[in-house]
Design an enzyme around this catalytic site. Sequence first.
Site: not given
Length: 247
Positions: A123, A183, A215
């Site tokens: 992330c 994502d 994600h």
Amino acid sequence: MSDSLTAATIRITGHDGDDIEAYLARPEGQFPRGGVVVIHHMPGYDRGSKEIVRRFAELGYDAICPNLYTREAPGAAPDDAAAVARAQGGVPDARLVGDVAGAAAHLRALPSSNGRVGVIGYCSGGRQSVLAACNLDLDAAVDCYGAFVTGTPPEGFPLQVTNLVDQLPQLRAPLLGLFGAEDSYPGPAQVAELEQILTAHGKDFEFHTYEGAGHAFFSVDRPSYNVAAANDGWERIAAFYAKHLGA
């Protein structure tokens, strides 16, 4: 090699000489081995991040995760610390580089170190992994769906970040990138832009994009977890680090 390991919360020297918290896991024995700096995701220095550190120790590496929010919220629960850091715009890039440098130095000073250290982030940590590899002498870097390595944050985005396009020509380490096709940050267009830039500058990299994954597909405790993508990703990480760090 035994799968026994030890893990403990320690203190290390981070950016600008600051004393910061970190989580260290080490395999049993003193055989020569590489080290891995784990950069935690935006939700913070949490149980999931520490499990990843232990997993690298089980794979045969000394591994460490610096608590990037030590200064904002010392001793706070991960969610609370992350909220404080987010409200302040996130971790400044220069401080991140200094904290990773301190973590890498700690690993290289261990008697078991073979001198090689890699970095991995998830992330926000994926972007920070690339940032570190552009500014430090590291031996391998892994970017797990890091947003805004390329591209522009949307209006109102809570973190004060810019993309790394101007720094990518300085990338000093081989890079493994793992992304989800579903994502949005990073979306396929941003991943393609990153690939084009690295190719143009002759960088050593390999990317893999997983269909059906979004994600945070590595996060086992979140709805985004994708078993097939995560399992394949872990195999690729293990092979990449075995090649560049020494198993």
